[in-house]
Design a protein around this motif. Structure first.
Motif, PDB file in Angstrom:
ATOM      1  N   GLN A 330      -1.846  -2.587   7.142  1.00 38.44           N
ATOM      2  CA  GLN A 330      -2.525  -3.884   7.091  1.00 38.44           C
ATOM      3  C   GLN A 330      -1.842  -4.852   8.053  1.00 38.44           C
ATOM      4  O   GLN A 330      -0.608  -4.913   8.103  1.00 38.44           O
ATOM      5  CB  GLN A 330      -2.479  -4.501   5.684  1.00 38.44           C
ATOM      6  CG  GLN A 330      -3.322  -3.778   4.662  1.00 38.44           C
ATOM      7  CD  GLN A 330      -2.543  -2.701   3.939  1.00 38.44           C
ATOM      8  OE1 GLN A 330      -1.333  -2.802   3.781  1.00 38.44           O
ATOM      9  NE2 GLN A 330      -3.221  -1.652   3.517  1.00 38.44           N
ATOM     10  N   GLU A 332      -1.828  -8.874   8.848  1.00 32.80           N
ATOM     11  CA  GLU A 332      -2.262 -10.119   8.195  1.00 32.80           C
ATOM     12  C   GLU A 332      -1.921 -11.321   9.071  1.00 32.80           C
ATOM     13  O   GLU A 332      -0.742 -11.679   9.207  1.00 32.80           O
ATOM     14  CB  GLU A 332      -1.576 -10.257   6.835  1.00 32.80           C
ATOM     15  CG  GLU A 332      -1.828  -9.083   5.896  1.00 32.80           C
ATOM     16  CD  GLU A 332      -0.950  -9.131   4.662  1.00 32.80           C
ATOM     17  OE1 GLU A 332      -0.022  -9.990   4.638  1.00 32.80           O
ATOM     18  OE2 GLU A 332      -1.154  -8.321   3.750  1.00 32.80           O
ATOM     19  N   SER A 352      -7.269  -3.753   9.032  1.00 32.59           N
ATOM     20  CA  SER A 352      -6.810  -2.841   7.989  1.00 32.59           C
ATOM     21  C   SER A 352      -7.249  -1.432   8.343  1.00 32.59           C
ATOM     22  O   SER A 352      -8.410  -1.207   8.708  1.00 32.59           O
ATOM     23  CB  SER A 352      -7.376  -3.246   6.625  1.00 32.59           C
ATOM     24  OG  SER A 352      -6.965  -2.339   5.623  1.00 32.59           O
ATOM     25  N   LYS A 386       2.201 -10.821   8.916  1.00 38.97           N
ATOM     26  CA  LYS A 386       2.919  -9.628   8.487  1.00 38.97           C
ATOM     27  C   LYS A 386       2.203  -8.368   8.955  1.00 38.97           C
ATOM     28  O   LYS A 386       0.979  -8.339   9.103  1.00 38.97           O
ATOM     29  CB  LYS A 386       3.031  -9.576   6.954  1.00 38.97           C
ATOM     30  CG  LYS A 386       3.912 -10.649   6.331  1.00 38.97           C
ATOM     31  CD  LYS A 386       5.379 -10.398   6.634  1.00 38.97           C
ATOM     32  CE  LYS A 386       6.257 -11.409   5.921  1.00 38.97           C
ATOM     33  NZ  LYS A 386       7.700 -11.204   6.217  1.00 38.97           N
ATOM     34  N   ARG A 388       2.104  -4.493   7.466  1.00 38.30           N
ATOM     35  CA  ARG A 388       2.504  -3.784   6.255  1.00 38.30           C
ATOM     36  C   ARG A 388       2.092  -2.315   6.318  1.00 38.30           C
ATOM     37  O   ARG A 388       0.983  -1.995   6.750  1.00 38.30           O
ATOM     38  CB  ARG A 388       1.875  -4.423   5.012  1.00 38.30           C
ATOM     39  CG  ARG A 388       2.289  -5.877   4.794  1.00 38.30           C
ATOM     40  CD  ARG A 388       1.679  -6.442   3.514  1.00 38.30           C
ATOM     41  NE  ARG A 388       2.015  -7.842   3.334  1.00 38.30           N
ATOM     42  CZ  ARG A 388       3.148  -8.281   2.764  1.00 38.30           C
ATOM     43  NH1 ARG A 388       4.021  -7.383   2.315  1.00 38.30           N
ATOM     44  NH2 ARG A 388       3.382  -9.567   2.636  1.00 38.30           N
ATOM     45  N   ASP A 390       1.618   0.652   3.639  1.00 36.10           N
ATOM     46  CA  ASP A 390       1.490   0.862   2.187  1.00 36.10           C
ATOM     47  C   ASP A 390       1.947  -0.369   1.412  1.00 36.10           C
ATOM     48  O   ASP A 390       2.579  -0.275   0.354  1.00 36.10           O
ATOM     49  CB  ASP A 390       2.304   2.080   1.746  1.00 36.10           C
ATOM     50  CG  ASP A 390       1.653   3.386   2.172  1.00 36.10           C
ATOM     51  OD1 ASP A 390       0.617   3.334   2.860  1.00 36.10           O
ATOM     52  OD2 ASP A 390       2.188   4.464   1.847  1.00 36.10           O
ATOM     53  N   GLY A 391       1.651  -1.553   1.943  1.00 40.20           N
ATOM     54  CA  GLY A 391       1.980  -2.798   1.269  1.00 40.20           C
ATOM     55  C   GLY A 391       3.352  -3.347   1.566  1.00 40.20           C
ATOM     56  O   GLY A 391       3.637  -4.503   1.240  1.00 40.20           O
ATOM     57  N   ALA A 392       4.249  -2.569   2.162  1.00 39.31           N
ATOM     58  CA  ALA A 392       5.608  -3.027   2.454  1.00 39.31           C
ATOM     59  C   ALA A 392       5.669  -3.568   3.878  1.00 39.31           C
ATOM     60  O   ALA A 392       5.266  -2.884   4.830  1.00 39.31           O
ATOM     61  CB  ALA A 392       6.608  -1.885   2.286  1.00 39.31           C
ATOM     62  N   ALA A 393       6.146  -4.807   4.050  1.00 42.26           N
ATOM     63  CA  ALA A 393       6.274  -5.401   5.383  1.00 42.26           C
ATOM     64  C   ALA A 393       7.310  -4.634   6.196  1.00 42.26           C
ATOM     65  O   ALA A 393       8.270  -4.073   5.651  1.00 42.26           O
ATOM     66  CB  ALA A 393       6.671  -6.869   5.274  1.00 42.26           C
ATOM     67  N   GLN A 396      11.015  -5.005   5.742  1.00 43.13           N
ATOM     68  CA  GLN A 396      11.661  -4.441   4.558  1.00 43.13           C
ATOM     69  C   GLN A 396      12.245  -3.064   4.826  1.00 43.13           C
ATOM     70  O   GLN A 396      12.892  -2.484   3.959  1.00 43.13           O
ATOM     71  CB  GLN A 396      10.649  -4.357   3.405  1.00 43.13           C
ATOM     72  CG  GLN A 396      10.131  -5.713   2.941  1.00 43.13           C
ATOM     73  CD  GLN A 396       9.109  -5.595   1.823  1.00 43.13           C
ATOM     74  OE1 GLN A 396       8.992  -4.547   1.184  1.00 43.13           O
ATOM     75  NE2 GLN A 396       8.355  -6.664   1.593  1.00 43.13           N
ATOM     76  N   TRP A 397      12.003  -2.539   6.030  1.00 39.72           N
ATOM     77  CA  TRP A 397      12.531  -1.236   6.424  1.00 39.72           C
ATOM     78  C   TRP A 397      13.693  -1.444   7.384  1.00 39.72           C
ATOM     79  O   TRP A 397      13.680  -2.355   8.198  1.00 39.72           O
ATOM     80  CB  TRP A 397      11.478  -0.387   7.130  1.00 39.72           C
ATOM     81  CG  TRP A 397      10.214  -0.147   6.376  1.00 39.72           C
ATOM     82  CD1 TRP A 397       9.212  -1.044   6.138  1.00 39.72           C
ATOM     83  CD2 TRP A 397       9.788   1.080   5.790  1.00 39.72           C
ATOM     84  NE1 TRP A 397       8.196  -0.448   5.429  1.00 39.72           N
ATOM     85  CE2 TRP A 397       8.529   0.857   5.197  1.00 39.72           C
ATOM     86  CE3 TRP A 397      10.349   2.344   5.684  1.00 39.72           C
ATOM     87  CZ2 TRP A 397       7.820   1.847   4.541  1.00 39.72           C
ATOM     88  CZ3 TRP A 397       9.649   3.336   5.032  1.00 39.72           C
ATOM     89  CH2 TRP A 397       8.401   3.093   4.461  1.00 39.72           C
TER      90      TRP A 397
END
Length: 582
Positions: A330, A332, A352, A386, A388, A390-393, A396-397
């Protein structure tokens, strides 16, 4: 003023015990430096008046033992300082390399981008040289001066005046060399940057006759660098020579003072030589510090630059490991600016994608396509919005964890010196051979590699030297596919491909989609879009259209206007009339 970096201070703090050991050894060395003065004092005041050969032999034996210990301690001190420099390098080298690699992603880097490595080398060289020894010896100067006063107040006053003059020389050296050293560093960055640009673009320079012109610019930059270096060296060398001459003159002056005191019966004959040696030794650390001042200034500037870099680019913190992405991407309200510039080149893009889909990004030059995919790959940070998985920005990795799930083929494929297999395996130290071959087969380059002299073990030079542009691009595609990453991003992957390569590219994109991955392709040639099902049209940094391929292409692509043949016919008629007149 820039504060010292906590990382640099911490790296030096780990050597605290070694520094304490150096300080202790410096104390013993400076005590042993009194050996020569007291030996001469004893010879003149005891041996010569008594004419005692056994006393002279005993003193000589004792002095030889003390000199032996002094030499041993100085050797150990030098070795410890060298190892302190090596320990600092070992503690910071990985961090400095990380900065060198990440700096281009944060903004333009001056020169050839290797200044942080040279700064670390300067710190290591200074710590391993004679400069720190001089600074460890400086605190012992008051002890020597006190002993000079015990010999006689006049000798003590002469020594104090000498120390004050040498301290003035030190301050003047620092003031006079600071600006020339900074200027030399700036010219050195420009010189190295031109040399690196010439190395990277050697083919263009040779083909277009630009080598002589660039050489002239490099020569000018090198001339400026050498002048600045010479100026800094001249200033530092001048003060070092002046301090040396002054110390020699002071030593002779102390001899004269000692002779005067002996003539007037205020001191013994041994004071003449002993005080001269002692004053020379008392001022030697200051003279040595002045001689090493240029290195100290360079090390201080290197420390300041590294502190600023460490503060501006903090180390990546360890992040909680996330599950491998397998479902969606995704985007955004994504806005992107090139590193170091405030100008947005991508603005408010939303899209998306689900597992198994393929997206083609099209648009005119400078529409923001490559900037967008750099942000999707986590290469450039987002100014707003952002990305993402699977929903994780993406933030965050960690970079290492994200890289396993991502394949990226940039416009200009850069391979590294090593074997074909090492480049495909992303220099994994223990890559499964089956995974390397599978990636090459997925990219359709397996047979091509087997035709090379040593197959997968064929060594290539830096930048892929020894391979054609098409071969580099196909091996880069295999590297992007290595390990079956979930998200594969290809920036103009068919720019250097022939028909066989384009067919292999299409199969590779379909292969990614069939195994449930996502593939994003930037394309100027329609053949690269054969295997995608979605299209994103970019223009002026904004998404103009997004949806199924056929619908978007019908909307954004207009048929070419039909040229009316009247104009060429009229032209032919006019040409015929002219021929008849002729």
């Amino acid at each position: 003023m820039q504060k010292d970096s906590a990382e640099l201070v911490s790296a030096l703090s780990r050597c605290r015990t070694a520094f304490l050991g150096v300080a202790a050894m410096s104390g013993f060395v400076n005590v042993l430096y009194l050996t020569g003065s007291f030996f001469m004092l004893e010879v003149y005041d005891r041996v010569i008046p008594s004419r005692s050969v056994p006393t002279l032999v005993g003193l000589c034996a004792l002095v030889l033992v003390l000199y032996g210990f002094q030499g041993l301690l100085e050797t150990l001190r030098a070795r410890v300082l060298i190892r302190i420099g090596a320990a600092l390098d070992e503690a910071l080298s990985a961090r400095v390399f990380d900065i060198v690699v990440r700096a281009p992603l944060k903004g333009a880097t001056p020169g050839d981008g290797l200044l942080p490595l040279r700064d670390l080398d300067a710190l290591r060289a200074f710590l391993g040289g004679s400069g720190p020894s001089a600074f460890f010896d400086l605190p012992w100067m008051p002890i020597y001066l006190l002993i000079c006063f015990l010999f006689h107040p006049l000798i003590g006053v002469a020594a104090v005046v000498g120390a004050a003059v040498l301290a003035t020389f030190g301050l003047l050296t620092d003031w006079a060399t600071k600006h020339p050293a900074q200027t030399a560093t700036g010219h050195g960055l420009r010189r190295n940057g031109l040399a690196e640009a010439g190395r990277r673009n050697a083919e263009v320079l040779a083909a277009m006759g630009m080598q002589g012109r660039l050489a002239a610019r490099w020569t000018g930059a090198n001339r400026d660098y050498m002048r600045a270096q010479q100026h800094a060296s001249d200033v530092a060398g001048g003060f070092a020579a002046a301090s040396k001459v002054f110390r020699m003159a002071l030593q002779s002056g102390v001899l004269a003072i000692g002779a005067y005191l002996v003539i007037n019966g205020q001191a013994s004959a041994g004071i003449i030589i002993a005080s001269s040696i002692l004053v020379a030794r008392a001022l030697a650390p200051a003279e040595l510090a002045i001689a090493n001042w240029k290195g100290f200034v360079q090390a201080r500037q290197s420390w300041a630059r590294l502190s600023e870099l460490f503060a501006r680019m903090p180390a990546s913190r360890q992040r909680h490991a996330l599950a491998a992405p397998s479902r969606s991407l995704q985007v955004e309200s994504l806005s992107v600016a090139p590193p170091g510039t405030p100008r947005l080149v991508v603005q408010d893009v939303n899209l998306s994608l689900q597992a198994g889909q393929g997206l083609g990004i099209i648009g005119p030059s400078a529409s923001g396509k490559s900037s967008l995919v750099r942000a999707l790959a986590g290469v450039w940070p987002a100014v707003r919005g952002k990305v993402r998985l699977d929903g994780a920005a993406l933030d965050q990795w960690s970079a290492d964890d994200l890289g396993v799930h991502l394949g990226f083929l940039p416009q200009e494929v850069e391979l590294f010196a090593g074997t074909i297999a090492e480049n495909i395996a992303r220099f994994d130290p223990l890559p499964p051979s089956g995974a390397v071959i599978a990636a090459a087969q997925a990219a359709g380059v397996h047979d091509l590699i087997l035709r090379l002299p040593e197959g997968y073990d064929t060594r290539i030079g830096d930048g892929g030297a020894g391979l054609s542009a098409g071969q580099r691009q196909r091996i880069g595609l295999a590297r992007a596919l290595y390990g079956d990453p979930f998200l594969v991003i290809l920036d103009e992957p068919n720019a250097n491909l022939d028909a066989e390569g384009e067919n292999a590219l299409t199969e590779a994109i379909l292969g990614v989609r069939r195994r449930g991955g996502l593939c994003i392709v930037i394309a100027h040639r329609p053949s690269a879009l054969a295997a995608v099902d979605l299209i994103l049209m970019m223009a002026e940094g904004r998404a103009q259209a997004f949806g199924p391929k056929d619908e978007v292409l019908k909307r954004v692509l207009r048929p070419a206007p039909v040229l009316v043949e009247t104009r060429p016919a009229d032209t032919r008629a006019k040409a015929g009339a002219l021929q008849e007149r002729a």
